[in-house]
Design an enzyme around this catalytic site. Structure first.
Site, PDB file in Angstrom:
ATOM      1  N   HIS A  48      43.299  26.761  37.814  1.00  0.00           N
ATOM      2  CA  HIS A  48      42.977  27.900  38.688  1.00  0.00           C
ATOM      3  C   HIS A  48      41.915  28.821  38.085  1.00  0.00           C
ATOM      4  CE1 HIS A  48      43.376  31.573  41.015  1.00  0.00           C
ATOM      5  NE2 HIS A  48      43.921  32.193  39.976  1.00  0.00           N
ATOM      6  N   HIS A  72      41.363  35.757  33.586  1.00  0.00           N
ATOM      7  CA  HIS A  72      41.887  36.818  34.447  1.00  0.00           C
ATOM      8  C   HIS A  72      43.399  36.841  34.607  1.00  0.00           C
ATOM      9  CE1 HIS A  72      41.973  33.809  37.768  1.00  0.00           C
ATOM     10  NE2 HIS A  72      42.890  34.607  38.290  1.00  0.00           N
ATOM     11  N   GLU A  76      48.520  38.927  32.555  1.00  0.00           N
ATOM     12  CA  GLU A  76      49.609  39.095  33.513  1.00  0.00           C
ATOM     13  C   GLU A  76      50.641  37.960  33.411  1.00  0.00           C
ATOM     14  OE1 GLU A  76      50.161  41.657  35.110  1.00  0.00           O
ATOM     15  OE2 GLU A  76      51.557  41.158  36.716  1.00  0.00           O
ATOM     16  N   ASP A  77      50.172  36.753  33.170  1.00  0.00           N
ATOM     17  CA  ASP A  77      51.088  35.610  33.314  1.00  0.00           C
ATOM     18  C   ASP A  77      51.435  34.876  32.020  1.00  0.00           C
ATOM     19  OD1 ASP A  77      51.117  36.102  35.999  1.00  0.00           O
ATOM     20  OD2 ASP A  77      49.571  34.651  36.485  1.00  0.00           O
ATOM     21  N   ASP A 139      39.199  35.062  42.777  1.00  0.00           N
ATOM     22  CA  ASP A 139      40.595  34.674  42.525  1.00  0.00           C
ATOM     23  C   ASP A 139      41.304  34.436  43.856  1.00  0.00           C
ATOM     24  OD1 ASP A 139      43.182  34.513  41.280  1.00  0.00           O
ATOM     25  OD2 ASP A 139      43.472  36.653  41.672  1.00  0.00           O
ATOM     26  N   ASP A 260      26.508  29.969  70.643  1.00  0.00           N
ATOM     27  CA  ASP A 260      27.808  30.480  70.236  1.00  0.00           C
ATOM     28  C   ASP A 260      28.346  29.759  69.008  1.00  0.00           C
ATOM     29  OD1 ASP A 260      27.914  32.208  72.400  1.00  0.00           O
ATOM     30  OD2 ASP A 260      28.702  30.626  73.721  1.00  0.00           O
TER      31      ASP A 260
HETATM   32 MN    MN Z   1      44.563  34.333  39.609  1.00  0.00          MN
END
Ligand code: MN
Length: 713
Positions: A48, A72, A76-77, A139, A260
């Site tokens: 990811h 990133h 946090e993880d 992200d 369109d």
């Molecule tokens: Mn992420």
């Protein structure tokens, strides 16, 4: 998944100076940190951040942004700390990763999209560096691309709505059209799969029916401008199902026309060529009236520039054509990100040179050429988010406040009742003072008490008008109440002393003579000391009072409340009653009140030297008494002088002793520091005289203490 060398090569293709070593380290760091974690798809988690880095590389962003993309989710993880990032990649990367982490935490709180507008503002306000927002959007884009792997349909739907209402508009706000389109379409797939399927199906049908119509038209367009000697490219891009759907809804029509479905673009080498190409196209095919727009001379607020026109094209189809330069083309897709790399002319400027909110200023510069005042307002709002702070209630509602706002402002913003009864706050689960200044993203829980009331001292630190006016109104009302109660008690005593009835009639009579028609107004005036009790009694019963006589001076009382003594407990200190600073009276002290014009009553101990000043004005003396009742005791300040031997640990022993006896030190200062002795003056908050006496006794029992005396000056 992008391999390490592929990512590096992709970046080096547009930025030869990029720090390859740092990129490689970040790639490996992300893999190690996420280790065996997996995603809903079953892929290793580290795929990811690597894909996010790839998206950022497609936008040709600077090395720091790419590294931030790789890192990133680590704070946090995983076990990684911000210090680790700072240590290995420097403070700049550290603060970018921190910024993204903070946004991710906020994201977890956004359980509903009811307050989408506030969330968007919060995100803009928190993205002090635009790269934080760009990484966050990349992200989200990758998470949306892989959303189908998430098993819970509720969760998929929630994420899709959030994307539609928060992230897609944010992308649009900063001009990232390609992000916006893709985010919206991926969300559309979850939110309204039936509608999307029907649009896709219809597109397939029209595509089949048209045969090679699209490439034929593109070729004709290209040839037309080349023949006119203009350098450039023609492109035809099918619109995304969601934008077709929106257009159908907006215009309440079905789509049948090519215009369109497909947006044709002519990309030329310079600005004059845009107008030249427009002229050639209008010369070749008839234009549809009312469809021409010049977003070059009047750009959109997010920086978008192009010429838009619609013509009846070579196959008698309506064609929507956008004409722009390569630079405009990239800005149309990547907005701010691309705008940056062009803003310094030929030389590519690194995003890291950009100072905070430079992009906002740049957009404002564009706006200098914009005459529409509405667009201008729309824009200046962006800058104003700097002056705001956004905080959460425990339920996840967003409260927007001016910056500098405190917990009390927050409480009043939630509800007036919450403000009126707040006694404390938990900010991010930590007990905090009510005066604490709030920061973006703080979660604030207000602690309330039924018996609490606004404090006059709050006025000194609140910043919102709502809180201030409410506190003022409360304090003013309360002050009037207090003065009325006090004045009434004073009058009751005065009437009783001359054995006259304080009847309604008597009060009315006195009131009209003294210019205070209503009894309450009369009470207030007496409580304030504007009118004396003898004036009132004299006006009510002129025959009963000899105006030249001096009333008997009140006898100071001991602890007990006498028949005529006015109880002072229950009155708020600082309003109608003040405890004087000269003698620091404590419950249990023998006290006397002195009526001070316009300020209510000052309480002194009976042996206070200050009282000598009032010997000549006995009418100002007031018999007051402490009353002991079941209410929580007020705290009063007692002042003591302490002399201790100068030894290590003495001061600690003294303060511990006072604390152990439930005394709270409100002030402490050294009055003399000799080699062998310290002299200090301590203000202690106590319940009453006995409490202070206990503390003094406890101090005297300590071996380091030489003398302790209560002070009355
Ligand atoms: Mn992420």
């Amino acid at each position: 998944m992008l391999r390490q060398f592929e990512l590096v090569e992709r970046i080096k293709a547009y930025d030869t100076d990029v720090d390859e070593d740092a990129l490689n380290r970040a790639y490996v760091f992300a893999m190690m940190a996420h280790g065996t974690q997996t995603r809903a798809s079953g892929d290793p988690y580290y795929s990811h951040p690597i894909e996010v880095a790839g998206i950022l590389a497609d936008m040709k962003l600077d090395g720091s942004s790419i590294i931030t993309g790789l890192l990133h989710d680590t704070v946090e993880d995983t076990d990684t700390t911000l210090d680790d990032i700072n240590g290995q990649f420097g403070d700049q990367i550290g603060s970018l990763v921190d910024g993204v982490t903070k946004l991710s935490r906020i994201e977890l709180q956004s359980e509903n999209t009811r307050q989408a507008e506030n969330f968007r503002k919060l995100f803009l306000a928190m993205s002090e560096d635009i790269r934080v927002l760009l990484v966050k959007l990349a992200d989200r884009l990758h998470n949306m691309r892989t959303l189908n792997f998430v098993k819970s349909s509720d969760k998929r739907l929630r994420i899709a709505h959030e994307t539609m209402e928060i992230y897609a508009p944010l992308a649009e706000r900063i001009g990232m059209q390609s992000f916006k389109d893709e985010l919206e379409d991926l969300a559309f797939e979850q939110i309204n799969p039936g509608a999307r399927d029907s649009v896709v199906e219809r597109l397939r049908y029209l595509r089949d029916e048209g045969g090679d119509l699209l490439p034929r038209i593109v070729e004709r367009l290209r040839k037309t401008i080349h023949d006119a000697g203009i350098e450039g490219e023609a492109l035809g891009r099918e619109k995304r199902p969601y934008s077709i759907w929106r257009k159908m809804q907006r215009k309440n029509v079905t789509f049948e026309q090519l215009s369109d479905i497909v947006a044709f673009r002519v990309v030329v080498s310079n600005l004059p060529a845009c107008y030249a190409a427009l002229g050639v196209i209008h010369g070749a095919w008839p234009m549809v009236p009312g469809c021409f727009k010049d977003y070059i001379s009047t750009p959109k607020p997010n920086g978008y520039r192009s010429l838009h026109t619609t013509v009846y094209g070579p196959e008698h189809q309506r064609l929507e054509i956008q004409i722009r330069t390569q630079e405009m083309h990239e800005i149309a897709d990547f907005g701010v990100a691309a705008h940056w790399s062009y803003s310094a002319g030929e030389e590519r400027t690194s995003l890291s040179d950009g100072r905070q909110y430079r992009w906002v200023r740049e957009l404002l510069e564009i706006l200098d050429h914009v005459s529409d005042p509405e667009e201008f307002l729309e824009h200046t709002k962006l800058e104003m988010f700097q002056d705001q702070v956004f905080c959460f209630t425990p339920k996840g509602d967003l409260i927007s406040l001016p910056s500098g706002a405190t917990a009390v402002d927050f409480a009043y913003a939630v509800h007036t009742d919450v403000g009126d009864t707040c006694v404390g706050a938990k900010i991010n689960s930590k007990i905090s003072q009510l005066r604490t200044i709030l920061h973006n993203g703080d979660q604030v829980e207000i602690v309330r008490s039924n018996v609490a009331a606004p404090s006059p001292t709050w006025e000194q630190f609140v910043v919102t008008g709502k809180a201030r006016s409410r506190i003022r109104r409360y304090v003013r009302g309360r002050e009037r109440d207090e003065h009325m109660r006090l004045g009434k008690a004073i009058l009751e005593r005065a009437f009783a002393q001359v054995h006259c009835d304080m009847s309604t009639k008597a009060l009315k009579h006195a009131g009209s003579a003294l210019g205070r028609k209503k009894p309450d107004d009369l009470f207030e005036a007496v409580g304030l000391g504007e009118i004396t009790s003898m004036q009132v009694v004299g006006a009510a019963y002129p025959e009963a009072v000899d105006p030249t006589s001096v009333p008997p001076r009140s006898k100071p009382r001991d602890g007990s409340a006498g028949d005529h003594a006015i109880p002072i407990r229950g009155l708020i200190p600082g309003m109608a009653v003040h405890f004087s600073n000269c003698c620091h009276p404590l419950p249990g002290d023998r006290i006397v009140g002195i009526v001070t014009s316009g300020k209510g009553v000052a309480i002194h101990t009976i042996d206070c030297d200050t009282l000598q000043q009032f010997e000549e004005t006995p009418e100002r003396w007031l018999d007051v008494a402490w009353t002991v009742d079941g209410e929580a005791p007020d705290l009063h300040v007692g002042r003591i002088d302490v002399v201790v031997v100068n030894e290590p640990g003495t001061l600690g022993a003294i303060t511990t002793l006072i604390g152990r006896n439930n005394g709270n030190i409100s002030n402490l200062k050294f009055t003399n520091r000799a080699e062998d002795f310290f002299e200090m003056r301590i203000d202690v908050e106590v319940r009453d005289l006995r409490h202070l006496t206990n503390i003094i006794a406890a101090l005297r029992a300590n071996e380091s203490v030489t003398t302790v005396e209560r002070v009355r000056d």
